[in-house]
Write an enzyme that holds these catalytic residues in place. Structure first.
Site, PDB file in Angstrom:
ATOM      1  CG  HIS A 191      11.248  10.392  65.109  1.00  4.28           C
ATOM      2  ND1 HIS A 191      11.864   9.105  64.478  1.00  4.28           N
ATOM      3  CD2 HIS A 191      10.556  11.928  64.671  1.00  4.28           C
ATOM      4  CE1 HIS A 191      12.855  10.823  63.998  1.00  4.28           C
ATOM      5  NE2 HIS A 191      12.038  11.830  64.186  1.00  4.28           N
ATOM      6  CB  CYS A 192      11.890  12.780  70.984  1.00  3.26           C
ATOM      7  SG  CYS A 192      11.864  14.238  71.508  1.00  3.26           S
ATOM      8  N   PRO A 193      10.669  14.316  67.442  1.00  2.00           N
ATOM      9  CG  PRO A 193       9.168  16.314  67.585  1.00  2.00           C
ATOM     10  CD  PRO A 193       9.665  14.219  68.200  1.00  2.00           C
ATOM     11  N   GLY A 196      15.598  15.479  67.502  1.00  2.00           N
ATOM     12  CA  GLY A 196      16.268  14.921  66.055  1.00  2.00           C
ATOM     13  C   GLY A 196      16.388  13.371  66.186  1.00  2.00           C
ATOM     14  CG  ASN A 197      18.453   9.657  66.669  1.00  2.00           C
ATOM     15  OD1 ASN A 197      17.992   8.669  65.687  1.00  2.00           O
ATOM     16  ND2 ASN A 197      19.654   9.414  67.407  1.00  2.00           N
TER      17      ASN A 197
END
Length: 412
Positions: A191-193, A196-197
């Site tokens: 999960h890559c902040p 944002g997804n």
């Protein structure tokens, strides 16, 4: 006498009809409730835009920071540096910078607003049917919690399928449940902040192209901003050059502190693609030799070129969550599996379309061979095949529905 009877019968029939039918004035007005789309009641923690066409995670603050940094840095570069560089060196510099900027922005938005490969959750009927199948397999008639794992063999390597108690499904190989988005994602990477997804099977190639092109753009801006300062310093001195172009100082600081992490991340994911691994598998050491001499990556195609082509050039699988579909009022009923073969996530209408045997098909130009031992169902008019033998990467047959439908008729 007969006429009298017939007339009285007619009167009775007429009176019955007239009492049952009501006039339009007597009929109560029923207000039609608007149909809701599936994204409006989506169980995961996601945001949807444009009537379900775009989806993101709920935590999007860091994504907007990424967007602002890219827009501000590139805006300052095109406003304060490019005019000088175009006159002193060549007008090709702003053209190359513009192409890189548009490519970075496009791949970022494509990564952020797309379905990463979310697996649909089991309906209550499907979850109950799965528990019944497990009870029958375990020889128990009462309730028993489903086991946490199943084992399948992929290219000679035993792989465990874990049961997700949130989604009520056995996750296919390489899938994992994201705690932030609360979804099971196929070929879950991380999960890559910053985007944002989640990064999964359906948007990994765009994520990789984003960080790779961002590396080139950052190096490009950093190099030519330094060139701009050096050329100005030759004319009027270094301090005077900084005063004449203060925006260049800000660009240098932003690029200097970000280029190391961006280039390092690009190199790391280049290694992952060349070995056909995910970040999740690399962190856990799933295919590390430390776990045993016989432990190897069953998904690798054997050489770097084929692994890269499979990750970046293969066909994109369809989305399994029908975000824009309407919620149906009727609930599907499940039928017991024929021949004792488990078909998880299948309704009675869907089971008539199952293909539970060796099949050789050609979909989107790729040959797929498989036996489908644990998941085989139709979702959103797409044949969902999680293969567990010769070619696990080619787990979807989509885009050739008429051919598949004729093929299924041979087995039903």
């Amino acid at each position: 006498m007969h006429l009298g009877v017939s007339e009285s019968m007619r009167e009775c029939e007429y009176s019955q009809i007239s009492t049952r039918n009501s006039t339009p004035m007597e009929t109560p007005y029923k207000k039609r409730t608007p149909k809701r789309r599936k994204w409006e009641s989506f169980p995961g923690r996601n945001k949807f835009y444009c009537n379900g066409r775009l989806m993101m995670a709920k935590q999007t603050g860091v994504f907007y920071l990424t967007l602002v940094l890219i827009l501000v840095t590139c805006g300052l570069f095109f406003t304060f540096d490019c005019p000088f560089l175009a006159l002193e060196l060549t007008p090709v510099i702003p053209v190359i910078g513009g192409v890189l900027f548009m490519f970075v922005l496009g791949t970022l938005l494509r990564t952020s607003f797309s379905d990463p490969g979310v697996l649909p959750r089991a309906t209550p009927d499907e979850a109950a049917d799965l528990e019944r199948q497990i009870d029958v397999a375990n020889g128990s008639t009462g309730y028993r919690p489903p086991p946490r794992t199943k084992e399948v063999v992929i290219n000679g390597q035993t792989v465990k399928l874990k049961y997700c108690f949130t989604c009520k499904i056995f996750r296919p190989p390489r899938a994992s449940h994201c705690s932030l988005c609360d979804n099971c994602v196929e070929r879950f990477d991380h999960h890559c902040p910053w985007v944002g997804n989640c990064v999964g099977r359906r948007n990994y190639r765009f994520f990789y192209m984003f960080i790779l092109s961002l590396s080139f753009l950052t190096i490009f801006i950093f190099s030519f901003v330094i060139t701009h300062i050096i050329l100005r310093s030759h004319r009027s001195g270094f301090l005077k050059a900084l005063k004449d172009s203060p925006a260049s100082v800000l660009e240098v600081v932003v690029c200097f502190f970000s280029v190391w992490s961006i280039v390092g991340l690009s190199g790391f994911h280049t290694y992952l693609i060349s070995s056909n691994q995910t970040t999740n598998e690399d962190i856990k050491g799933s295919w590390s030799s430390k776990r045993g001499k016989d432990n190897y990556n069953p998904y690798s195609h054997g050489n770097i070129f084929t692994n890269c082509c499979a990750a970046l050039c293969g066909p994109l699988p369809p989305s399994l969550i029908d975000r824009r579909g309407f919620i149906q009022s009727g609930k599907p009923q499940l039928a017991p599996p024929p021949n004792g073969i488990p078909m998880y996530g299948a309704t009675q209408s869907q089971q008539s379309h199952m293909v539970l045997s060796h099949v050789r098909t050609t979909c989107n130009g790729l040959e797929t061979i498989g036996t489908f031992p644990y998941v085989s169902t139709f979702r959103n008019n797409c044949l969902l095949l999680f293969l567990a033998d010769e070619q696990p990467e080619l787990s979807y047959c989509a885009g050739c529905w008429p051919f598949i439908r004729s093929l299924i008729q041979l087995f039903t």
